[in-house]
Design a protein around this motif. Structure first.
Motif, short mmCIF file in Angstrom:
data_model
loop_
_atom_site.label_atom_id
_atom_site.label_comp_id
_atom_site.label_asym_id
_atom_site.label_seq_id
_atom_site.Cartn_x
_atom_site.Cartn_y
_atom_site.Cartn_z
N ASP A 1 41.09 18.80 17.01
CA ASP A 1 41.91 19.03 18.21
C ASP A 1 41.72 20.46 18.68
O ASP A 1 41.85 21.39 17.91
CB ASP A 1 43.38 18.77 17.85
N THR A 2 41.42 20.66 19.93
CA THR A 2 41.14 21.99 20.42
C THR A 2 42.28 22.53 21.27
O THR A 2 42.11 23.48 22.01
CB THR A 2 39.86 21.96 21.27
N GLY A 3 43.46 21.96 21.17
CA GLY A 3 44.61 22.43 21.93
C GLY A 3 45.27 23.62 21.27
O GLY A 3 44.82 24.13 20.24
N VAL A 4 46.35 24.09 21.89
CA VAL A 4 47.13 25.20 21.34
C VAL A 4 48.02 24.65 20.22
O VAL A 4 48.67 23.63 20.40
CB VAL A 4 48.01 25.83 22.45
N SER A 5 48.00 25.33 19.09
CA SER A 5 48.84 24.89 17.98
C SER A 5 49.85 25.98 17.63
O SER A 5 49.57 27.18 17.80
CB SER A 5 48.00 24.52 16.75
N GLN A 6 51.01 25.55 17.16
CA GLN A 6 52.07 26.49 16.78
C GLN A 6 52.65 26.06 15.44
O GLN A 6 52.81 24.87 15.18
CB GLN A 6 53.18 26.51 17.84
N ASN A 7 52.96 27.06 14.64
CA ASN A 7 53.57 26.79 13.33
C ASN A 7 54.63 27.84 13.02
O ASN A 7 54.46 29.01 13.38
CB ASN A 7 52.50 26.83 12.23
N ARG A 22 53.74 31.54 14.42
CA ARG A 22 52.32 31.74 14.69
C ARG A 22 51.84 30.83 15.80
O ARG A 22 52.30 29.69 15.93
CB ARG A 22 51.51 31.44 13.42
N CYS A 23 50.92 31.35 16.61
CA CYS A 23 50.29 30.57 17.68
C CYS A 23 48.78 30.71 17.57
O CYS A 23 48.25 31.82 17.49
CB CYS A 23 50.75 31.06 19.05
N ASP A 24 48.10 29.58 17.58
CA ASP A 24 46.64 29.57 17.63
C ASP A 24 46.22 29.03 18.99
O ASP A 24 46.41 27.84 19.26
CB ASP A 24 46.06 28.72 16.50
N PRO A 25 45.67 29.87 19.85
CA PRO A 25 45.32 29.41 21.20
C PRO A 25 44.02 28.62 21.19
O PRO A 25 43.35 28.51 20.16
CB PRO A 25 45.14 30.73 21.96
N ILE A 26 43.68 28.08 22.34
CA ILE A 26 42.38 27.46 22.52
C ILE A 26 41.33 28.55 22.32
O ILE A 26 41.48 29.67 22.86
CB ILE A 26 42.28 26.80 23.90
N SER A 27 40.28 28.27 21.58
CA SER A 27 39.42 29.31 21.03
C SER A 27 38.79 30.23 22.06
O SER A 27 38.69 31.43 21.84
CB SER A 27 38.33 28.68 20.15
N GLU A 28 38.40 29.75 23.19
CA GLU A 28 37.72 30.63 24.14
C GLU A 28 38.66 31.30 25.14
O GLU A 28 38.24 32.05 26.01
CB GLU A 28 36.66 29.84 24.93
N HIS A 29 39.96 31.06 24.99
CA HIS A 29 40.93 31.63 25.93
C HIS A 29 41.26 33.07 25.57
O HIS A 29 41.61 33.39 24.44
CB HIS A 29 42.21 30.80 25.95
N ASN A 30 41.17 33.98 26.56
CA ASN A 30 41.42 35.38 26.28
C ASN A 30 42.87 35.78 26.59
O ASN A 30 43.30 36.86 26.21
CB ASN A 30 40.45 36.28 27.05
N ARG A 31 43.61 34.92 27.26
CA ARG A 31 44.99 35.26 27.60
C ARG A 31 45.96 34.42 26.78
O ARG A 31 45.75 33.22 26.60
CB ARG A 31 45.24 35.01 29.10
N LEU A 32 47.02 35.07 26.33
CA LEU A 32 48.01 34.36 25.52
C LEU A 32 49.39 34.79 25.96
O LEU A 32 49.66 35.98 26.17
CB LEU A 32 47.79 34.67 24.03
#
Lengths: 116, 114
Positions: A1-7, A22-32
Motif C-alpha cells: 500500500d502506498t498511501g499515507v499511514s499513521q501509527n 508517527r506519520c509515514d507519507p507517500i514516498s515521493e511527496h515532499n510536503r507533509l
C-alpha cells in the motif's frame, strides 16, 4: 500500500502524560501536513513541512506540541503534558508541489487520542 | 481564502444522483473550488477541483456557475458507500513557498438511503 499511514490508530493516555504519533507519507511527496479534528468539526491545520523544514505553524500549536520530520521522510508529532482538551483525531496529509500550483492532499486514517 | 456555505445535511436515495451545493460568493479570480469527502473514521479524500469550467472524473462531476459564486458536486449514482461529510473548499494556486493548507468548514453530511 502506498498511501499515507499513521501509527498508532488509537491512543488512550492519562492527563499529564506525553504521547508521540508517527506519520509515514507517500514516498515521493515532499510536503507533509498535520491537522487536528474534534467531534463534529472539520480538520484544522496545525503545521506544515516542506522536506525536513517546518515552514509554518498554526496558533493552535501550543508550546506543548512539537513536530519533526527528520530527513524529510516520516514525521512525528509529540504532545507533552497532555490535557483533556487535546482529545481529538490527529490527521496527517502529504502532497507534492506541482508547478501548476494545483494539487491535492492525501490523508492518512488518523490517530484518535483520548486523554482521561 | 474565500468563505464557503454548505447545507448541514442532505439525504439521497441509493442509485439516484446526489447534488451537493456550495456557495462561495466572495471567490476571487485565481481561486479554485476543491471538494473533499470524509467517510466516518477515515481521513478526508480528494474528489475533484475546478476553476470555471465544469469538470468530471471517475468519482464525480463539478458544475461551477458562470459567475463562479456557487458550485454543485454531483455523484451520478449514489451508493451507500458515498455516505460521508462533503467539504467544499476554495483556495488559490499555490506558490513554491506557501503552505496553502486546506481550510475546512463543517461540510455537508450526505446520507445515502437504501
Amino acid at each position: 500500500d502506498t498511501g499515507v499511514s499513521q501509527n498508532p490508530r488509537h491512543k488512550i493516555t492519562k492527563r499529564g502524560q506525553n504521547v508521540t504519533f508517527r506519520c509515514d507519507p507517500i514516498s515521493e511527496h515532499n510536503r507533509l501536513y498535520w491537522y487536528r479534528q474534534t467531534l463534529g468539526q472539520g480538520p484544522e491545520f496545525l503545521t506544515y513541512f516542506q522536506n525536513e523544514a517546518q515552514l509554518e505553524k498554526s496558533r493552535l500549536l501550543s508550546d506543548r506540541f512539537s513536530a519533526e520530520r527528520p530527513k524529510g521522510s516520516f514525521s512525528t508529532l509529540e504532545i507533552q503534558r497532555t490535557e483533556q482538551g487535546d482529545s481529538a483525531m490527529y490527521l496527517c496529509a502529504s502532497s507534492n508541489f506541482r508547478t501548476s500550483g494545483i494539487y491535492e492532499q492525501y490523508f492518512g486514517p488518523g490517530t484518535r487520542l483520548t486523554v482521561t | 481564502d474565500a468563505k464557503t456555505t454548505q447545507p448541514t445535511s442532505m439525504d439521497c436515495a441509493e442509485g439516484r444522483a446526489a447534488n451537493l451545493p456550495c456557495n462561495h460568493s466572495t471567490i476571487s479570480g485565481n481561486e479554485y473550488v476543491y471538494w473533499y469527502r470524509q467517510i466516518h473514521s477515515q481521513g478526508p479524500q480528494y474528489i475533484i477541483h475546478g476553476l470555471k469550467n465544469n469538470e468530471t472524473n471517475e468519482m464525480a462531476s463539478l458544475i461551477i456557475t458562470e459567475d463562479r459564486k456557487s458550485s454543485t458536486l454531483i455523484l451520478p449514482h449514489a451508493t451507500l458507500r458515498d455516505t460521508a461529510v462533503y467539504y467544499c473548499i476554495v483556495r488559490p494556486r499555490i506558490s513554491s513557498g506557501s503552505a496553502r493548507q486546506l481550510t475546512f468548514g463543517s461540510g455537508t453530511q450526505l446520507t445515502v438511503l437504501p
